[in-house]
Write a protein that holds these residues in place. Structure first.
Motif, mmCIF file in Angstrom:
data_model
loop_
_atom_site.group_PDB
_atom_site.id
_atom_site.type_symbol
_atom_site.label_atom_id
_atom_site.label_comp_id
_atom_site.label_asym_id
_atom_site.label_seq_id
_atom_site.Cartn_x
_atom_site.Cartn_y
_atom_site.Cartn_z
ATOM 1 N N LEU A 57 52.936 39.163 56.869
ATOM 2 C CA LEU A 57 53.336 39.325 55.474
ATOM 3 C C LEU A 57 54.821 39.059 55.268
ATOM 4 O O LEU A 57 55.340 39.259 54.172
ATOM 5 N N ALA A 58 55.506 38.600 56.302
ATOM 6 C CA ALA A 58 56.966 38.468 56.265
ATOM 7 C C ALA A 58 57.477 37.618 55.101
ATOM 8 O O ALA A 58 58.487 37.937 54.502
ATOM 9 N N ASP A 59 56.776 36.554 54.766
ATOM 10 C CA ASP A 59 57.227 35.683 53.679
ATOM 11 C C ASP A 59 56.398 35.856 52.415
ATOM 12 O O ASP A 59 56.512 35.050 51.493
ATOM 13 N N ALA A 60 55.576 36.885 52.381
ATOM 14 C CA ALA A 60 54.685 37.092 51.232
ATOM 15 C C ALA A 60 55.459 37.566 50.010
ATOM 16 O O ALA A 60 56.441 38.299 50.113
ATOM 17 N N ARG A 61 54.973 37.139 48.871
ATOM 18 C CA ARG A 61 55.518 37.607 47.598
ATOM 19 C C ARG A 61 54.688 38.811 47.168
ATOM 20 O O ARG A 61 53.469 38.756 47.150
ATOM 21 N N LEU A 62 55.371 39.902 46.830
ATOM 22 C CA LEU A 62 54.694 41.105 46.365
ATOM 23 C C LEU A 62 54.649 41.092 44.844
ATOM 24 O O LEU A 62 55.685 40.963 44.185
ATOM 25 N N LEU A 63 53.446 41.212 44.310
ATOM 26 C CA LEU A 63 53.247 41.310 42.867
ATOM 27 C C LEU A 63 52.707 42.707 42.571
ATOM 28 O O LEU A 63 51.780 43.169 43.237
ATOM 29 N N ILE A 64 53.296 43.365 41.597
ATOM 30 C CA ILE A 64 52.880 44.716 41.251
ATOM 31 C C ILE A 64 52.367 44.733 39.821
ATOM 32 O O ILE A 64 53.095 44.402 38.898
ATOM 33 N N GLU A 65 51.082 45.099 39.677
ATOM 34 C CA GLU A 65 50.495 45.282 38.353
ATOM 35 C C GLU A 65 50.610 46.765 38.005
ATOM 36 O O GLU A 65 50.095 47.616 38.729
ATOM 37 N N THR A 66 51.275 47.062 36.905
ATOM 38 C CA THR A 66 51.414 48.442 36.476
ATOM 39 C C THR A 66 50.220 48.814 35.606
ATOM 40 O O THR A 66 49.912 48.125 34.638
ATOM 41 N N VAL A 67 49.542 49.906 35.966
ATOM 42 C CA VAL A 67 48.371 50.370 35.234
ATOM 43 C C VAL A 67 48.786 51.543 34.348
ATOM 44 O O VAL A 67 49.324 52.544 34.829
ATOM 45 N N GLU A 68 48.533 51.402 33.075
ATOM 46 C CA GLU A 68 48.882 52.410 32.078
ATOM 47 C C GLU A 68 48.108 53.712 32.303
ATOM 48 O O GLU A 68 46.925 53.694 32.655
ATOM 49 N N THR B 187 48.981 41.422 45.827
ATOM 50 C CA THR B 187 49.046 42.089 44.526
ATOM 51 C C THR B 187 48.604 43.530 44.690
ATOM 52 O O THR B 187 47.516 43.792 45.214
ATOM 53 N N LEU B 188 49.443 44.441 44.243
ATOM 54 C CA LEU B 188 49.127 45.869 44.248
ATOM 55 C C LEU B 188 48.991 46.349 42.810
ATOM 56 O O LEU B 188 49.754 45.939 41.943
ATOM 57 N N ARG B 189 48.013 47.229 42.571
ATOM 58 C CA ARG B 189 47.865 47.880 41.276
ATOM 59 C C ARG B 189 48.442 49.276 41.439
ATOM 60 O O ARG B 189 47.980 50.064 42.264
ATOM 61 N N VAL B 190 49.471 49.580 40.640
ATOM 62 C CA VAL B 190 50.172 50.855 40.747
ATOM 63 C C VAL B 190 50.157 51.544 39.390
ATOM 64 O O VAL B 190 50.672 51.015 38.408
ATOM 65 N N GLY B 191 49.556 52.721 39.334
ATOM 66 C CA GLY B 191 49.498 53.487 38.097
ATOM 67 C C GLY B 191 50.850 54.065 37.739
ATOM 68 O O GLY B 191 51.591 54.512 38.614
ATOM 69 N N GLU B 192 51.149 54.071 36.440
ATOM 70 C CA GLU B 192 52.442 54.591 36.001
ATOM 71 C C GLU B 192 52.575 56.091 36.248
ATOM 72 O O GLU B 192 53.679 56.622 36.243
ATOM 73 N N LEU B 193 51.465 56.781 36.514
ATOM 74 C CA LEU B 193 51.493 58.216 36.793
ATOM 75 C C LEU B 193 51.350 58.521 38.285
ATOM 76 O O LEU B 193 51.188 59.669 38.676
ATOM 77 N N SER B 194 51.414 57.492 39.119
ATOM 78 C CA SER B 194 51.213 57.669 40.565
ATOM 79 C C SER B 194 52.432 58.247 41.271
ATOM 80 O O SER B 194 52.331 58.670 42.418
#
Length: 142
Positions: free
Chosen positions: A59-70, A32-39
């Protein structure tokens, strides 16, 4: 596309952490990555780049989850805290003064879920992809 260099750096960082913990028989199940909307990072491009960067790694079979930070801003004059919107508005609607950015530029590893390869292979015939992991790859986080 700077998302590819970001994805490569994330994969290298997670692989290094897995090695340091001595998790030799484990692979990454989800990240899980936290990614800011202004990044300046485009989540879809990062998702695609992650798939390329993760090939041949733990990480070849890993699922990537992205949390968007306002994006958020605070007025030092009146104390107002508000969402900046996109494009960001950094002018206080309450007292007509400039605001300081307080959030929305994040780019951080929030969570890594590991799976023991031996247990997964014995219990599920080697395929546990997606189990207990949400289907959506882009999860808004506010």
């Amino acid at each position: 596309m700077h998302e590819l260099s970001i994805a490569v750096a994330v994969v290298e960082q997670v692989e290094s952490a897995v090695r340091e913990q001595g998790a030799g028989e484990e692979r990454v199940r989800s990240l899980t990555l936290r990614v800011g909307e202004l990044s300046g990072v485009v989540p879809e491009a990062l998702d695609f780049s992650f798939g390329v960067a993760a090939e041949g790694t733990v990480l070849a079979d890993a699922r990537l989850l992205i949390e968007t930070v306002e994006g958020r801003a605070r007025c030092e004059t009146c104390g107002r805290d508000t969402a900046t919107g996109m494009p960001p508005d950094l002018w206080c609607g309450g007292c007509e003064r400039p605001m300081s950015l307080t959030g929305g530029r994040e780019l951080e590893i929030a969570r890594v879920v590991l799976e023991d390869v031996r247990q997964a292979d014995a219990h599920h015939g080697g395929d546990r992809r997606g189990e207990d992991v949400p289907e959506a790859s882009h999860v808004p986080h506010r």
